[in-house]
Structure formats: C-alpha cells, structure tokens
Design a protein around this motif. Structure first.
Motif, short mmCIF file in Angstrom:
data_model
loop_
_atom_site.label_atom_id
_atom_site.label_comp_id
_atom_site.label_asym_id
_atom_site.label_seq_id
_atom_site.Cartn_x
_atom_site.Cartn_y
_atom_site.Cartn_z
N GLY A 9 0.82 -1.22 0.00
CA GLY A 9 0.00 0.00 0.00
C GLY A 9 0.85 1.26 0.00
O GLY A 9 0.54 2.23 -0.71
N ALA A 10 1.92 1.26 0.79
CA ALA A 10 2.80 2.43 0.84
C ALA A 10 3.51 2.63 -0.50
O ALA A 10 3.70 3.77 -0.95
N ILE A 11 3.89 1.54 -1.14
CA ILE A 11 4.53 1.64 -2.46
C ILE A 11 3.56 2.28 -3.44
O ILE A 11 3.94 3.17 -4.22
N ARG A 12 2.32 1.85 -3.41
CA ARG A 12 1.32 2.42 -4.32
C ARG A 12 1.15 3.90 -4.07
O ARG A 12 1.06 4.71 -5.02
N GLN A 13 1.10 4.30 -2.82
CA GLN A 13 0.90 5.72 -2.50
C GLN A 13 2.09 6.55 -2.97
O GLN A 13 1.92 7.63 -3.56
N LEU A 14 3.30 6.05 -2.73
CA LEU A 14 4.48 6.79 -3.16
C LEU A 14 4.60 6.81 -4.68
O LEU A 14 4.97 7.83 -5.27
N ASP A 15 4.28 5.70 -5.31
CA ASP A 15 4.32 5.63 -6.77
C ASP A 15 3.41 6.68 -7.38
O ASP A 15 3.80 7.43 -8.27
N LEU A 75 6.19 13.50 2.48
CA LEU A 75 6.19 13.10 1.09
C LEU A 75 7.38 13.71 0.34
O LEU A 75 8.05 13.03 -0.44
N ALA A 76 7.63 14.98 0.59
CA ALA A 76 8.76 15.64 -0.07
C ALA A 76 10.07 14.98 0.32
O ALA A 76 10.96 14.78 -0.51
N ARG A 77 10.20 14.63 1.59
CA ARG A 77 11.44 13.97 2.05
C ARG A 77 11.60 12.61 1.38
O ARG A 77 12.70 12.21 0.98
N ALA A 78 10.50 11.88 1.25
CA ALA A 78 10.56 10.57 0.59
C ALA A 78 10.95 10.73 -0.88
O ALA A 78 11.75 9.96 -1.41
N PHE A 79 10.41 11.76 -1.52
CA PHE A 79 10.73 12.01 -2.93
C PHE A 79 12.20 12.36 -3.09
O PHE A 79 12.87 11.86 -4.00
N ASP A 99 -11.66 -3.35 -2.85
CA ASP A 99 -11.59 -3.16 -4.29
C ASP A 99 -10.47 -2.22 -4.64
O ASP A 99 -10.66 -1.06 -4.91
N ASP A 100 -9.24 -2.74 -4.59
CA ASP A 100 -8.10 -1.95 -4.97
C ASP A 100 -8.14 -1.66 -6.46
O ASP A 100 -8.36 -2.57 -7.25
N PRO A 101 -7.92 -0.41 -6.86
CA PRO A 101 -7.85 -0.12 -8.29
C PRO A 101 -6.59 -0.71 -8.88
O PRO A 101 -5.69 -1.14 -8.16
N GLU A 102 -6.54 -0.72 -10.20
CA GLU A 102 -5.36 -1.24 -10.86
C GLU A 102 -4.14 -0.41 -10.44
O GLU A 102 -4.21 0.80 -10.30
N PRO A 103 -3.00 -1.06 -10.20
CA PRO A 103 -1.81 -0.33 -9.78
C PRO A 103 -1.26 0.54 -10.89
O PRO A 103 -1.44 0.26 -12.07
N ASN A 104 -0.52 1.57 -10.50
CA ASN A 104 0.03 2.52 -11.46
C ASN A 104 1.36 2.00 -11.98
O ASN A 104 2.42 2.42 -11.55
#
Length: 598
Positions: free
Chosen positions: A130-136, A162-166, A451-456
């Motif tokens: 889930g965290a990967i999806r959010q960061l992606d 978020l900025a630090r993670a980026f 119902d997770d949407p398709e991953p990015n």
C-alpha cells in the motif's frame, strides 16, 4: 492521382472515417467511440499523407502503450509496402519510447532504466504494498502533473514527509546513475524546452504528428506532443472522452474536452458508428455513459450488421455459483470469451471455476494465492513452531487416530495460533478473517481485501498483491479438509500443477479487469459483480477527492467493459442490490425489480 492501394483503402472507409483520414493538415481531433475503427482510420491517414507528398521521415505516430504501438506499426508497414516503403519508414512509438529516443539524441544517458518498486524496496525493505502504491502515485504526480524536479522540491526549508521521501528516492536514482519510467517523458520535455535546436530537429521529425488514445495522456505527455507539433500544429489526435478510465494514472477527461484552448483552430471530426458490438449492447452502453456531464455531445449508432444479444443475469448466489452458470451458458462456437471484473480480487472465483471445470484460461495479471511461494515458507515455519511431542500434534499426525477431532477443522485449528504468531496477529482476529470452506470454494475469495484499483505500473499491471494476513486466512481455510501438513502440502502441489496445465497464453478464455482490456474485444463477454458497492467501487468513490467526477470515471469504465463484446454480453448482478449503472441503463421491469424495492 493517388496510388491505387491508397484509393482502395479509402474506398473501404465509411464516410466519417474517410473525412477524418483525409482532413487537410492542421489540428484535428477525431473523436472515436468504442468499435468505431480508429486504428483503421489512423493507418489510412498515414497512407494518405504519404500519398499526397508528405515525407515519411516527417511523420510520427505516438501511442499509449507498447501493445498498441506494435499493432499500429505492423499495420502501417503493410499499408505503406505497396508504396515502396520499407518497414519502419514511419516512426511509431509510445510516448516513453519517443522520450527515450529524444534523450539519447540529446546526449543524455538513458541507462539504466530503474524499476521504481525495486528501488523503494531496496530503500525501505519493510515497506508495504500500500505504501509503495501511495508513493508511486505521488512521485508520478510530482514529475508528470506538477512537473517539479528534486532540486525544486529541495528548496523547501521545511519539506513534509512526502517531499522527504521524494528527495530520498531521487537521491537513490542518482546514486545508481539511472532514471525511472516517468523520467523518459519528464526529462525529454525539459530537454526540448531548454535546447531550441534539438527541439527544432525533432519538430522536423514530427511535422505530421498523430496521437492515439489522446484521452489517456497525462499533462506532460500532452505538453510534449504540443511542443513537437508547434508552430504548424499539423497534429491529428484520436481519442474518446467516454473511454477516459485512467484517472489514477493522471489522465483527465477535461484534458481532451478542452483541447481547443491549446489549439484554437482545432477541427473536430466524430466517428459515429460502433461496428463491434450488437445493437442492444451499443444502445444500453450509450444510455449509460450519456448520464455523464463531462463528455462531448455525440451520436453513436450500431453498425448495419450489429447482430448478437445482451443478457441480464440476476443471480443472488455466491460468485463461484454465478460463474459456473455463466460458463455453461456460453455457446460452444469456438469463439473467444472473457470474464471482466472491476478488480483483480473479483476474478479469483472465475479462476476457481475454470480450474474446477478444467477450462484453459488466460490471466496474465492475476496471481492466485496458491501460486504465492510465501505459502511454502509459512507452512514450514508453522511446522517448526509446533511441538512434535505434544498430544495435539501426535493426534493430527497419526492417520490411524482421527477420532479425536473434526476432520474438517483439525489441521486448520492447529495452524490458526501458529500462523497468527508468525504474523503477529491475534488468533481471534485471524479466525474472524476465515470462513472455513472446502479447498475448491476458498480459492474464489482467498484474498478479498477490498476493491483496490489497478496499480500505477504503466501498461503491465502487476499481479494481484496478497497481504500476509489475507494469505494466512486463505491458508487456514484451505487446510480445512486435511488432517496433516503432509496432506495439505500434497494438495497444494497438485493444485499448482493443475494451474500450470490450464493457464495458457493461447486459451480462448480470458480473465481480466475492465481496465486491462481497453482496446481488446471478445466474442462473448461476461461482466461480473454489477452489484451496488462493487461496480461502481464504493471504495473508489469514498476515497476520491471529487466523488462526482470519480463516479463518472466509474461509469466510463463500465462503458468500456460492456463494449468489449462482439456477439454476446452477459451482465451478472445481485437482484437484491443491482449496480446503480444497471438502474441507469435498464428499466426496473427489465431488471426484474419491484419498483417499491429501491
């Protein structure tokens, strides 16, 4: 005088297709509904350009994904061969491949191309899916939608999480000397803006620019296309606002609706006939999508030979039983079939039934829980945690003494606390996740986690992610009929062998999400889960910052799913809770509803 091959090609077009294919050079938007022959029109457009004097080296066609690029390149090559042109004479690329070529031409190193998820997992080994999806999603938005660089983000004196993670992620890319998928577009755009001579060279290569699936482009892709087309703007854009379904991938229907703001002389030409689908499918799909406010007003008619049928299938049973009936209802005519669902999770029952009925199937983006190799580790660890000297274990392991426990629950109850310990779950919490059922049925809902949407992930959607808790719940439930770990392991091995035999790329049956079938078509289509809360996805609407716009995208997604059908379409729904979309496209009488019930 046009060459005979081009004349013949144009003569095979319908009047609206021919009008688009032969429109005078300039900014053109060809609105192409599902099944209207957009690729045929695009190929004819390229052949007509060459036949009327355009240098093939100045024609570039850009598509949304590699599958579409390969198909179009093949068809363009065939169309231009009678004109004496060799394969590849006209450049056909995806946006990302074009960006990569631009960067390489500008002297920018394009290797290595790094996978974002792999980089994130190397940075943070314990990161969740889930965290990967959010960061992606967030990183793509920063690079492609907002259009900022790490240097610009780094000027913030107090960057948030978020900025630090980026910044950390971009630093990791720099340390490895690579770039990611989004950089191919974002960096090529910045490079062209910074180097006018390079931009001019590429404008000559894109003097006639054709853009397929325009409704799917993100902000940076559209900016790149417009930059390459300027200033002559001999750009031919093909798309359909009603098929804008990738909002999570930064597409925005307003982008295609407002193209005239970027191209004031834009000429719009509509294709008006759906040649693919049976008449009732066209009529009801159009009735559905016409509920949307953010769309072009248009007319869409069925083709003159639009034969076939639409079947409403009210069924209050569970998904496995529903799908058994669907599979058995299809005619034995050798046609292709597809089961389409809103999410990958909802396709698991279809895989279960295909395995039960020994039906070969194609499901490249679906991973069944039994295929997850973490299962082997969990079983091995559970055996190590268990005490082989305990009376409980001896009873479970002794095939001659099975009177002390219920054969349907003994092993499952043994596994429950041990697997819970492995996952740090409370045994009661794990027990609540498990409905003990026979192995065959449990495959259907082993990973029901919402119902997770398709991953990015661009065009190649990753396999269904199975969180550890869901995997544990499935494993405990699957253990129900067995007494020993040896029996369970043997059943697991047999099941995997069956999957290996039936999962085939050439299978006539496809199991897929509606998102992943964009651009595809099948003879017989069943759309399952047309129930309230499932389609449209309650979770997607709940989490959306603009629920009304999210609902319109869900409606477009249903339109796309329904219009994949060439001969028959079956809509499966719970008669006690039909989808809002069915209520919009059909009458209560057609749905078999009592008007007082809703």
């Amino acid at each position: 005088m046009l060459p005979s091959s081009v004349i013949e090609r144009l003569d095979h077009l319908a009047p609206d297709q021919r009008q688009a294919a032969t429109a005078p050079p300039g900014p053109v938007l060809c609105v192409a509904p599902a099944g209207s022959g957009k690729t045929t029109t695009l190929v004819a457009r390229i052949a007509w350009l060459v036949a009327t004097g355009a240098d093939p080296a100045t024609i570039t066609a850009v598509t949304f994904n590699k599958r579409a690029a390969d198909e179009m390149a093949s068809r363009v090559d065939a169309a231009l061969e009678p004109l004496g042109l060799v394969k590849g004479a006209v450049r056909v690329k995806t946006f990302h491949a074009l960006g990569r070529e631009i960067l390489a031409d500008g002297g920018v190193c394009v290797e290595p191309l790094l996978d974002r998820e792999s980089v994130l997992r190397d940075m943070w080994p314990d990161i969740t899916h889930g965290a990967i999806r959010q960061l992606d999603d967030a990183f793509s938005r920063l690079k492609l939608d907002v259009g900022v660089t790490a240097a610009e983000v780094g000027t913030d004196p107090e960057p948030g999480p978020l900025a630090r993670a980026f910044l950390a992620y971009e630093s990791a890319l720099e340390e490895q000397g690579g770039l990611d998928f989004d950089d191919l577009v974002a960096r090529s755009l910045r490079l062209l803006e910074a180097r006018p001579r390079l931009a001019e060279r590429w404008r000559r290569s894109c003097e006639h620019l054709l853009v397929d699936e325009t409704q799917d482009v993100d902000r940076s892709q559209l900016r790149l296309a417009l930059l390459l087309a300027a200033p002559r703007n001999q750009i031919f854009l093909v798309g359909d606002d009603d098929q804008t379904i990738y909002g999570w991938r930064l597409a925005d229907v307003r982008r295609v609706l407002n193209l005239v703001n970027d191209l004031p002389l834009l000429r719009r030409i509509d294709l008006t006939v759906n040649y693919r689908c049976p008449r009732p499918v066209v009529e009801r799909a159009v009735r559905l999508v016409a509920q949307n406010r953010e769309r072009f007003v248009k007319r869409i008619s069925p083709g003159p030979r639009a034969e076939g049928q639409l079947t409403l299938a009210p069924d209050g049973a569970d998904d496995v039983d529903r799908l058994r009936r669907v599979f058995r209802s299809w005619p034995d005519d050798g046609g292709t079939r597809a089961v389409l669902a809103r999410t990958n999770v909802e396709l698991l029952p279809a895989a279960a039934v295909a395995l039960e009925l020994r039906m070969p199937f194609r499901a490249p983006r679906l991973r069944l829980w039994s295929e997850d190799r973490r299962v082997d580790g969990l079983l091995a660890a559970a055996a190590r945690i268990g005490d082989p000297e305990s009376e409980e274990w001896r009873r479970l392991a002794d095939p001659d003494d099975r009177s002390a426990a219920d054969a349907r629950t003994a092993l499952a109850h043994y596994l429950l606390p041990r697997l819970a310990a492995l996952s740090r779950l409370d045994p009661d919490d794990l027990a609540q996740m498990v409905a003990i059922r026979p192995m065959r049925s449990r495959e259907a809902d082993s990973s029901r986690s919402g119902d997770d949407p398709e991953p990015n992930t661009g065009d190649a959607d990753e396999p269904l992610p199975v969180e550890t808790a869901d995997l544990l719940a499935a494993l405990v439930a699957w253990a129900a009929p067995y007494w020993t770990l040896a029996e369970l392991n043997a059943a697991l091995a047999s099941h995997r062998q069956l999957i290996a035999e039936l999962r085939r790329d050439d299978a006539p049956l496809t199991l897929a999400t509606a998102h992943s079938t964009k651009g595809l078509e099948f003879d017989h289509v069943a759309v399952i889960g047309m129930d309230a809360g499932r389609f449209p996805s309650a979770r997607s609407l709940r989490d959306a910052p603009e629920p009304e716009r999210a609902l319109e995208e869900e409606r477009r997604l249903a339109y796309v799913a329904w219009t994949r059908a060439r001969r028959t379409l079956t809509l499966v729904y719970d008669p006690a809770a039909p989808s809002q979309f069915l209520l919009e496209a059909f009458s209560d009488r057609e749905l078999g509803l009592d008007a007082d019930c809703h």
